[in-house]
Scaffold this active site. Sequence first.
Site, mmCIF file in Angstrom:
data_model
loop_
_atom_site.group_PDB
_atom_site.id
_atom_site.type_symbol
_atom_site.label_atom_id
_atom_site.label_comp_id
_atom_site.label_asym_id
_atom_site.label_seq_id
_atom_site.Cartn_x
_atom_site.Cartn_y
_atom_site.Cartn_z
ATOM 1 N N ASN A 1 -10.956 -2.726 -5.347
ATOM 2 C CA ASN A 1 -10.394 -1.773 -5.989
ATOM 3 C C ASN A 1 -10.832 -1.175 -7.296
ATOM 4 O O ASN A 1 -10.429 -0.375 -8.246
ATOM 5 C CB ASN A 1 -8.623 -2.085 -6.197
ATOM 6 C CG ASN A 1 -8.009 -1.993 -5.042
ATOM 7 O OD1 ASN A 1 -6.892 -2.969 -4.795
ATOM 8 N ND2 ASN A 1 -8.181 -1.405 -4.029
ATOM 9 N N ARG B 1 -1.025 9.490 -9.633
ATOM 10 C CA ARG B 1 -1.237 8.227 -8.891
ATOM 11 C C ARG B 1 -0.473 7.067 -9.736
ATOM 12 O O ARG B 1 0.037 6.083 -9.209
ATOM 13 C CB ARG B 1 -2.616 7.712 -8.597
ATOM 14 C CG ARG B 1 -3.131 8.806 -7.406
ATOM 15 C CD ARG B 1 -4.446 8.521 -7.100
ATOM 16 N NE ARG B 1 -4.933 7.087 -6.571
ATOM 17 C CZ ARG B 1 -4.544 6.659 -5.486
ATOM 18 N NH1 ARG B 1 -4.216 7.578 -4.208
ATOM 19 N NH2 ARG B 1 -4.731 5.575 -5.053
ATOM 20 N N ASP C 1 0.764 -1.290 -0.027
ATOM 21 C CA ASP C 1 -0.115 0.146 -0.029
ATOM 22 C C ASP C 1 0.905 1.193 -0.090
ATOM 23 O O ASP C 1 2.241 1.180 0.533
ATOM 24 C CB ASP C 1 -0.914 -0.147 1.281
ATOM 25 C CG ASP C 1 -2.013 0.831 1.064
ATOM 26 O OD1 ASP C 1 -2.397 1.297 -0.107
ATOM 27 O OD2 ASP C 1 -2.623 1.367 2.122
HETATM 28 C C1 IPE Z 1 -5.225 -2.832 0.036
HETATM 29 O O1 IPE Z 1 -5.115 -1.493 -0.046
HETATM 30 C C2 IPE Z 1 -5.336 -3.449 -1.323
HETATM 31 C C3 IPE Z 1 -3.997 -3.580 -1.972
HETATM 32 C C4 IPE Z 1 -2.768 -3.237 -1.433
HETATM 33 C C5 IPE Z 1 -4.046 -4.382 -3.310
HETATM 34 P P1 IPE Z 1 -6.044 -0.311 -0.365
HETATM 35 O O2 IPE Z 1 -5.601 0.898 -0.499
HETATM 36 O O3 IPE Z 1 -7.119 -0.723 -1.371
HETATM 37 O O4 IPE Z 1 -7.047 -0.384 1.115
HETATM 38 P P2 IPE Z 1 -7.507 0.472 1.785
HETATM 39 O O5 IPE Z 1 -8.723 1.028 1.043
HETATM 40 O O6 IPE Z 1 -6.857 1.673 2.589
HETATM 41 O O7 IPE Z 1 -8.416 -0.169 2.818
HETATM 42 C C1 IPE Z 2 -1.741 0.326 -3.212
HETATM 43 O O1 IPE Z 2 -1.601 1.705 -3.106
HETATM 44 C C2 IPE Z 2 -2.170 -0.156 -4.752
HETATM 45 C C3 IPE Z 2 -3.141 -0.771 -4.908
HETATM 46 C C4 IPE Z 2 -4.237 -0.796 -4.046
HETATM 47 C C5 IPE Z 2 -3.481 -1.344 -6.284
HETATM 48 P P1 IPE Z 2 -2.695 2.746 -3.182
HETATM 49 O O2 IPE Z 2 -2.988 2.989 -4.655
HETATM 50 O O3 IPE Z 2 -3.666 2.300 -2.248
HETATM 51 O O4 IPE Z 2 -1.907 3.865 -2.417
HETATM 52 P P2 IPE Z 2 -2.522 5.078 -1.547
HETATM 53 O O5 IPE Z 2 -3.093 3.960 -0.308
HETATM 54 O O6 IPE Z 2 -3.588 5.724 -2.096
HETATM 55 O O7 IPE Z 2 -1.136 5.889 -1.055
HETATM 56 MG MG MG Z 3 -4.019 2.487 -0.320
#
Ligand code: IPE
Ligand code: IPE
Ligand code: MG
Length: 239
Positions: free
Chosen positions: A67, A32, A19
Amino acid sequence: MEKMPMDLYVPAHIGIIMDGNGRWAKKRGLPRSVGHSYGAKTFKHMTRYISRRGVKFLTLYAFSTENWKRPLSEVNALMKIFRQYLVDSLTNFREDDIKVVFIGDRSAFPEDIIQLINETEEVAKDRKGMQLNIAMNYGGRAEIVHAVQQLCQETKDGLLQPNAVTEEALSQYLYTAGQPDPDLIIRTGGEHRLSNFMLFQAAYAEFYSTETLWPDFGEADFEKALMAFQQRSRRFGGV
Ligand code: IPE
Ligand code: IPE
Ligand code: MG
């Protein structure tokens, strides 16, 4: 010969919730999607490092069932990165001894990605090294529901008595059937939640959260997580 820290006990199965890609990009004023591209570089580097480190099973959470809620432009950028990773690993990483398996419902992905996933698994199936589970369109709840459906069908067909529906029987229908439960779950990006990752398997996993954002996660961060794991006293409900 590269020097490796060998004195630490290395758990058999590690899960990582990768994450923080979005925040990493935001901090730099970048879109992003750039964070996701850098995240993919970390993914490649760290899978090799962790495999050389002697871990037998590594599960990386790449895309959750939730996601899909993200803006279409971000979902599309992620699909592009998955496609690139798959093509790249099929062409350039054939010498790797990593057995790649995908967990989650792949049927939701574009047809060409499904084919690349199948091909990647096929190419890797006889490898003897670390097993890498890539969790894509993975959700712990959906996984359990899917397993329960299979068990219901078996009982309906008279193949299984209801009292034979045990934890072991259910485990056999999870994507991770036959694998040990994760010992350690690492989450980058600072949150303290599972976000639907390995809900059944994580019952006694040690949870480790680091503020480091996934694109910045490196070998030293991984060693720190291993060190923290060593300090934990795992009792599994005993004394
Ligand atoms: C968890 O991250 C899913 C992955 C790393 C693939 P998210 O960014 O989706 O989780 P939340 O929304 O903060 O719970
Ligand atoms: C994790 O990084 C990747 C996926 C969930 C696919 P994020 O995209 O959730 O990154 P943050 O949490 O917004 O920083
Ligand atoms: Mg995230």
